[in-house]
Design an enzyme around this catalytic site. Structure first.
Site, PDB file in Angstrom:
ATOM      1  N   TYR A 169      62.918  55.353  21.194  1.00  0.00           N
ATOM      2  CA  TYR A 169      62.385  54.483  20.153  1.00  0.00           C
ATOM      3  C   TYR A 169      60.974  54.929  19.761  1.00  0.00           C
ATOM      4  O   TYR A 169      60.009  54.650  20.482  1.00  0.00           O
ATOM      5  CB  TYR A 169      62.322  53.039  20.640  1.00  0.00           C
ATOM      6  CG  TYR A 169      63.660  52.349  20.783  1.00  0.00           C
ATOM      7  CD1 TYR A 169      64.839  52.919  20.327  1.00  0.00           C
ATOM      8  CD2 TYR A 169      63.736  51.092  21.374  1.00  0.00           C
ATOM      9  CE1 TYR A 169      66.049  52.283  20.443  1.00  0.00           C
ATOM     10  CE2 TYR A 169      64.954  50.428  21.499  1.00  0.00           C
ATOM     11  CZ  TYR A 169      66.109  51.034  21.027  1.00  0.00           C
ATOM     12  OH  TYR A 169      67.314  50.390  21.150  1.00  0.00           O
ATOM     13  N   LYS A 202      70.544  56.744  22.705  1.00  0.00           N
ATOM     14  CA  LYS A 202      70.519  55.494  21.949  1.00  0.00           C
ATOM     15  C   LYS A 202      69.308  55.509  21.016  1.00  0.00           C
ATOM     16  O   LYS A 202      68.168  55.660  21.468  1.00  0.00           O
ATOM     17  CB  LYS A 202      70.420  54.285  22.877  1.00  0.00           C
ATOM     18  CG  LYS A 202      70.323  52.959  22.126  1.00  0.00           C
ATOM     19  CD  LYS A 202      70.006  51.784  23.036  1.00  0.00           C
ATOM     20  CE  LYS A 202      69.849  50.510  22.219  1.00  0.00           C
ATOM     21  NZ  LYS A 202      69.376  49.359  23.011  1.00  0.00           N
TER      22      LYS A 202
END
Length: 302
Positions: A169, A202
């Site tokens: 992220y 992810k």
């Protein structure tokens, strides 16, 4: 093992048979088993946002068993959570769904963009997990410390026969708020996770914004308005599709948006969704109905 799963595992050269077996456990489990697609339930938001912000809208979700049961009943590919939550249901739900132990966590009060180590590879083995999970924040001034941590944990997990999932992220440093979801930044972040040895990556769905001045020339002349094309580029940046890439559900949103995101992930060649708040912040009935439709989308039935 299906041809689709074998084709995925064949791309993991240099990976031990024990780790491939864990990846196969996830890829072959649930209603998407054997398709090469995944829907994973992550419940680490209690750390990140606090219990009230996470669960008050649907009080049964305060109970870890609620999430285990949701993953089982919906036929999901895996359930990911921090140590305490997995421990709280590990005996009741043993063998019913593959689990991923999230090894680092933060909270909403911290001023530094960093996460603390809150679990271990030994914990993951003790709980019978298929994989460990770890968040990095590319862009943060503390990213290099996190990279060192996951390099060590990944090597330890590999030696123990566990797969590694990296949440990548982008946040902090010179990144703008828009830059956190920029296409070039998201693709760069996915590539970093692949370089760090992630077996499953992810990331968040990227926007069409291009953040880095130095990268704008490389993206010039291409229309990035279609989300499926942006997904395709992130997958391309993950070793040309040689790594499993799943996309976060993000903040709570309407069901139509959730379903369209899944269609775009599917059409762009992504491997699926890892979706938390958009499930457990709905009633159990509504969440199961939504997950049922998501699975139908990834099965090309909708």
């Amino acid at each position: 093992m299906t041809p689709a799963v074998k084709a995925i595992l064949d791309k993991y050269e240099g990976t031990s048979p024990a780790v491939k077996q864990k990846l196969a456990r996830i890829l072959m489990h649930g209603r998407l088993g054997g398709t090469g697609k995944l829907v994973i339930l992550p419940v680490d938001q209690g750390f990140e946002h606090g219990p009230a912000r996470s669960f008050a809208v649907n009080p049964p979700a305060y109970d870890p068993h609620y999430h285990y049961q949701m993953a089982v009943d919906a036929g999901l590919s895996a359930f990911a959570a921090p140590l305490g939550m997995l421990e709280a249901g590990s005996e009741t739900f043993v063998g019913q769904v593959p689990t991923i132990l999230k090894l680092n966590s933060s909270n909403s009060w911290a001023t530094s963009i960093q996460q603390a180590i809150t679990g271990s590879v030994d914990d993951a083995l003790r709980l019978g997990c298929a994989a460990i999970g770890f968040t990095i924040y590319p862009g943060s001034d503390l990213i290099f410390e996190s990279m060192t941590q996951i390099a060590e944990l990944r090597a330890e997990a590999e030696a123990a026969g566990l797969a590694t999932v990296i949440w990548s992220y982008p946040r902090g440093g010179e990144l703008s708020k828009d830059g956190e979801l920029a296409l070039d930044v998201g693709a760069y972040s996915a590539h970093m996770a692949a370089l760090l040895g992630a077996h499953i990556i992810k990331v968040k769905l990227p926007t069409a914004h291009i953040e880095q001045a130095e990268a704008k020339e490389a993206y010039k002349g291409t229309d990035w308005s279609n989300q499926a094309d942006r997904v395709r580029h992130v997958v391309q940046s993950s070793f040309a599709g040689r790594r499993i890439v799943v996309f976060s559900g993000g903040a709570s949103k309407g069901t139509d948006a959730v379903f369209q995101d899944a269609r775009d992930v599917r059409d762009g060649g992504g491997n699926g969704s890892i979706i938390g708040r958009n499930t457990f912040q709905r009633s159990r009935e509504d969440a199961l109905a939504m997950l049922d439709k998501l699975i139908a989308i990834y099965r090309n039935e909708e």
